[in-house]
Design an enzyme around this catalytic site. Structure first.
Site, PDB file in Angstrom:
ATOM      1  N   ASP A  77       1.144  -1.047   0.066  1.00  0.00           N
ATOM      2  CA  ASP A  77       0.254   0.052   0.071  1.00  0.00           C
ATOM      3  C   ASP A  77       1.035   1.063  -0.041  1.00  0.00           C
ATOM      4  O   ASP A  77       1.938   1.341   0.835  1.00  0.00           O
ATOM      5  CB  ASP A  77      -0.671  -0.036   1.042  1.00  0.00           C
ATOM      6  CG  ASP A  77      -2.037   1.466   1.057  1.00  0.00           C
ATOM      7  OD1 ASP A  77      -1.521   1.941   0.804  1.00  0.00           O
ATOM      8  OD2 ASP A  77      -2.820   1.216   2.435  1.00  0.00           O
TER       9      ASP A  77
ATOM     10  N   SER B  44      -2.244  13.174 -15.485  1.00  0.00           N
ATOM     11  CA  SER B  44      -3.020  12.609 -15.855  1.00  0.00           C
ATOM     12  C   SER B  44      -3.080  14.259 -16.715  1.00  0.00           C
ATOM     13  O   SER B  44      -2.818  15.383 -15.879  1.00  0.00           O
ATOM     14  CB  SER B  44      -4.290  12.473 -15.695  1.00  0.00           C
ATOM     15  OG  SER B  44      -5.606  12.345 -16.402  1.00  0.00           O
TER      16      SER B  44
ATOM     17  N   LYS C  91      -3.264  15.523  -9.544  1.00  0.00           N
ATOM     18  CA  LYS C  91      -2.822  15.226 -10.796  1.00  0.00           C
ATOM     19  C   LYS C  91      -1.563  16.421 -11.011  1.00  0.00           C
ATOM     20  O   LYS C  91      -0.357  15.793 -11.780  1.00  0.00           O
ATOM     21  CB  LYS C  91      -3.566  14.991 -11.754  1.00  0.00           C
ATOM     22  CG  LYS C  91      -4.056  13.308 -11.934  1.00  0.00           C
ATOM     23  CD  LYS C  91      -3.115  12.199 -11.787  1.00  0.00           C
ATOM     24  CE  LYS C  91      -2.862  10.912 -10.893  1.00  0.00           C
ATOM     25  NZ  LYS C  91      -2.096  10.387 -11.058  1.00  0.00           N
TER      26      LYS C  91
ATOM     27  N   TYR D 156      -9.047  14.636  -7.428  1.00  0.00           N
ATOM     28  CA  TYR D 156      -8.809  14.417  -8.855  1.00  0.00           C
ATOM     29  C   TYR D 156      -7.789  14.894  -9.378  1.00  0.00           C
ATOM     30  O   TYR D 156      -6.613  14.345  -9.043  1.00  0.00           O
ATOM     31  CB  TYR D 156      -9.339  12.677  -8.922  1.00  0.00           C
ATOM     32  CG  TYR D 156      -8.145  12.340 -10.447  1.00  0.00           C
ATOM     33  CD1 TYR D 156      -7.325  11.306 -10.113  1.00  0.00           C
ATOM     34  CD2 TYR D 156      -8.461  13.048 -11.547  1.00  0.00           C
ATOM     35  CE1 TYR D 156      -6.534  10.136 -11.345  1.00  0.00           C
ATOM     36  CE2 TYR D 156      -7.313  12.182 -12.743  1.00  0.00           C
ATOM     37  CZ  TYR D 156      -7.155  10.663 -12.056  1.00  0.00           C
ATOM     38  OH  TYR D 156      -6.085   9.805 -13.246  1.00  0.00           O
TER      39      TYR D 156
HETATM   40  N1  LIG Z   1      -6.966   4.474 -16.875  1.00  0.00           N
HETATM   41  C1  LIG Z   1      -6.844   6.598 -17.670  1.00  0.00           C
HETATM   42  O1  LIG Z   1      -7.413   6.605 -18.774  1.00  0.00           O
HETATM   43  C2  LIG Z   1      -6.035   7.091 -16.964  1.00  0.00           C
HETATM   44  C3  LIG Z   1      -5.902   8.261 -17.296  1.00  0.00           C
HETATM   45  C4  LIG Z   1      -5.035   9.549 -17.016  1.00  0.00           C
HETATM   46  C5  LIG Z   1      -4.163   9.080 -16.000  1.00  0.00           C
HETATM   47  N2  LIG Z   1      -4.433   7.278 -15.219  1.00  0.00           N
HETATM   48  C6  LIG Z   1      -3.575   7.385 -14.108  1.00  0.00           C
HETATM   49  O2  LIG Z   1      -2.911   5.839 -14.415  1.00  0.00           O
HETATM   50  C7  LIG Z   1      -2.410   5.032 -13.529  1.00  0.00           C
HETATM   51  C8  LIG Z   1      -3.069   3.551 -13.189  1.00  0.00           C
HETATM   52  O3  LIG Z   1      -4.235   4.116 -13.594  1.00  0.00           O
HETATM   53  P1  LIG Z   1      -4.992   2.731 -13.988  1.00  0.00           P
HETATM   54  O4  LIG Z   1      -6.128   3.014 -15.305  1.00  0.00           O
HETATM   55  O5  LIG Z   1      -4.239   1.337 -14.625  1.00  0.00           O
HETATM   56  O6  LIG Z   1      -5.831   2.032 -13.054  1.00  0.00           O
HETATM   57  P2  LIG Z   1      -6.656   1.216 -12.516  1.00  0.00           P
HETATM   58  O7  LIG Z   1      -7.342   1.468 -11.318  1.00  0.00           O
HETATM   59  O8  LIG Z   1      -7.401   0.300 -13.731  1.00  0.00           O
HETATM   60  O9  LIG Z   1      -5.431   0.202 -11.736  1.00  0.00           O
HETATM   61  C9  LIG Z   1      -4.455   0.711 -10.331  1.00  0.00           C
HETATM   62  C10 LIG Z   1      -4.163   0.332  -9.746  1.00  0.00           C
HETATM   63  O10 LIG Z   1      -3.323   0.695  -8.357  1.00  0.00           O
HETATM   64  C11 LIG Z   1      -3.942  -0.056  -7.597  1.00  0.00           C
HETATM   65  N3  LIG Z   1      -3.805   0.542  -6.522  1.00  0.00           N
HETATM   66  C12 LIG Z   1      -4.898   1.056  -5.904  1.00  0.00           C
HETATM   67  N4  LIG Z   1      -4.435   2.035  -4.510  1.00  0.00           N
HETATM   68  C13 LIG Z   1      -3.231   1.644  -4.298  1.00  0.00           C
HETATM   69  C14 LIG Z   1      -1.981   1.126  -3.185  1.00  0.00           C
HETATM   70  N5  LIG Z   1      -2.672   2.247  -2.167  1.00  0.00           N
HETATM   71  N6  LIG Z   1      -0.752   1.068  -3.329  1.00  0.00           N
HETATM   72  C15 LIG Z   1      -0.935   0.132  -4.515  1.00  0.00           C
HETATM   73  N7  LIG Z   1      -1.701   0.260  -5.180  1.00  0.00           N
HETATM   74  C16 LIG Z   1      -2.861   0.984  -5.581  1.00  0.00           C
HETATM   75  C17 LIG Z   1      -5.234  -0.419  -8.318  1.00  0.00           C
HETATM   76  O11 LIG Z   1      -5.537  -1.943  -7.059  1.00  0.00           O
HETATM   77  C18 LIG Z   1      -4.881  -0.854  -8.507  1.00  0.00           C
HETATM   78  O12 LIG Z   1      -4.495  -2.607 -10.010  1.00  0.00           O
HETATM   79  C19 LIG Z   1      -3.277   5.975 -12.009  1.00  0.00           C
HETATM   80  O13 LIG Z   1      -2.296   7.559 -11.737  1.00  0.00           O
HETATM   81  C20 LIG Z   1      -4.535   6.786 -12.678  1.00  0.00           C
HETATM   82  O14 LIG Z   1      -4.625   8.543 -12.461  1.00  0.00           O
HETATM   83  C21 LIG Z   1      -5.861   6.840 -15.919  1.00  0.00           C
END
Ligand SMILES: NC(=O)c1ccc[n+]([C@@H]2O[C@H](COP(=O)([O-])OP(=O)(O)OC[C@H]3O[C@@H](n4cnc5c(N)ncnc54)[C@H](O)[C@@H]3O)[C@@H](O)[C@H]2O)c1
Length: 263
Positions: free
Chosen positions: A64, A145, A161, A157
Site C-alpha cells: 500500500d 493525467s 494530478k 483527483y
Molecule cells: N485510465 C486512464 O484513463 C488514466 C488517465 C490518466 C491517468 N491515469 C492514471 O494512471 C494510473 C493507473 O491508472 P489505471 O487506469 O491503470 O487504474 P486502475 O484502477 O486500473 O489500476 C490502478 C491500480 O492501482 C492499485 N492501487 C490502488 N490503491 C493502491 C495503493 N494504495 N497502493 C498500491 N496500489 C494501489 C489498484 O489495486 C490497481 O491495481 C493512475 O495513477 C491513474 O490516475 C489513468
C-alpha cells in the site's frame, strides 16, 4: 543490432512499478520486461499482482503506497531480490469513488485520494532515491493525467494530478545532477477495462448539466485521435523515458493523450 536498437535495451536494469496488478501499470511492467529489465510489481491487490507478474515474467509484492514504513521495506526488498533499483514508476492512483462533484466528496475520500496519489508518490520516491544515488543512475516516471491540466474528474483527483507535474519539476531540479531523471507522463483517456472501447463518433452526448461530466464527455467525443488510448500507448512512452532514449530528458510533462490538450 545497430546502435539505435540498443537504446531501448534495459538488460541489467531493475524497475519497481506501483499499482501494477492491472491497467496502465501492468502494461508498463510488461513492456519494461520485454525490453530486458527485471521488474518488481507491487499493489494492494496481492492476488491480482501475483497473477500479472506470473504472466509477464516479473516479481510481485503486496504494497500500500500510502504506508511510509511499508514503502521503505518494499524498496529495500526490491533491491534484495533484484540486485538494484534503477527505475521507479509511480503509477498507483485512485479516482473512481474518491473524486467527483464538490458536495459529494467526503473527508475520507479527500484524505484517502491524497494519501495514495501524492503521499504514495512522495514515499516511494524518497525510499527509492538512495539506491539510485548509489548506482549513479536512475529514472523516475510519475503518472499524472491530462486532468491535471483540464478539469474533468473533480477537485481531489484533478488537483492531485496537477500537483504531480510540479513535484516532478521540483524533484528533477534536485535529482538530475545525480543522473536521476524525473519525468511525468500525462495519459489522456485510456481504456483499461477488459471490454472493447466504445467507438468515438464525434457525436457529443446530451449535456448532464454537470460541468465536470460534460467537459469530459465533450472532449472524448472530439478527441483528435478518434479512438480511446490503450495502456500500451502509455507503456511505449514509459519505455522511451526509462531507456537511453531519455538520457537528456528531465522535468518533462509528456501528454500521451491523442491530442486531448489541443482541445
Ligand atoms: N485510465 C486512464 O484513463 C488514466 C488517465 C490518466 C491517468 N491515469 C492514471 O494512471 C494510473 C493507473 O491508472 P489505471 O487506469 O491503470 O487504474 P486502475 O484502477 O486500473 O489500476 C490502478 C491500480 O492501482 C492499485 N492501487 C490502488 N490503491 C493502491 C495503493 N494504495 N497502493 C498500491 N496500489 C494501489 C489498484 O489495486 C490497481 O491495481 C493512475 O495513477 C491513474 O490516475 C489513468
Amino acid at each position: 543490432m545497430n546502435e539505435a536498437t540498443t537504446w531501448i535495451d534495459l538488460t541489467g536494469k531493475s524497475a519497481h512499478v506501483t499499482g501494477g496488478a492491472r491497467g496502465i501499470g501492468a502494461e508498463i511492467a510488461r513492456v519494461l520486461t520485454m525490453a530486458g529489465a527485471d521488474v518488481m510489481l507491487s499493489d494492494v491487490n496481492i492476488d491480482g499482482v501475483r497473477a500479472t507478474a506470473d504472466e509477464i515474467g516479473a516479481s510481485a509484492m503486496a504494497l500500500d503506497v500510502s504506508d511510509p514504513n511499508a514503502v521503505e521495506a518494499a524498496m529495500r526488498e526490491t533491491v534484495e531480490q533484484l540486485g538494484s533499483l534503477d527505475i521507479l514508476v509511480n503509477n498507483a492512483g485512485l479516482v473512481t469513488g474518491y473524486s467527483g462533484a464538490l458536495a459529494d466528496i467526503t473527508n475520507d475520500m479527500w484524505d484517502k485520494l491524497w494519501s495514495v496519489n501524492i503521499g504514495g508518490l512522495f514515499y516511494c520516491t524518497r525510499a527509492a532515491v538512495p539506491y539510485m544515488k548509489e548506482n549513479g543512475w536512475g529514472r523516475i516516471i510519475n503518472i499524472s493525467s491530462t486532468l491535471g491540466k483540464t478539469p474533468g474528474a473533480g477537485v481531489t483527483y484533478d488537483g492531485s494530478k496537477a500537483a504531480i507535474s510540479q513535484m516532478t519539476r521540483t524533484l528533477a531540479l534536485e535529482l538530475t545532477r545525480h543522473n536521476i531523471n524525473v519525468n511525468a507522463l500525462a495519459p489522456g483517456p485510456i481504456w483499461v477495462q477488459d471490454t472493447e472501447p466504445p467507438e468515438i463518433t464525434g457525436q457529443i452526448p446530451p449535456a448532464t448539466g454537470h460541468p465536470l461530466a460534460d467537459n469530459t464527455a465533450s472532449r472524448i467525443a472530439r478527441l483528435p485521435a478518434g479512438r480511446w488510448g490503450q495502456p500500451k500507448d502509455v507503456a511505449k512512452a514509459a519505455l522511451f523515458l526509462a531507456s537511453e532514449l531519455g538520457d537528456f530528458i528531465s522535468g518533462a510533462y509528456l501528454p500521451v493523450d491523442g491530442g486531448w490538450l489541443t482541445l
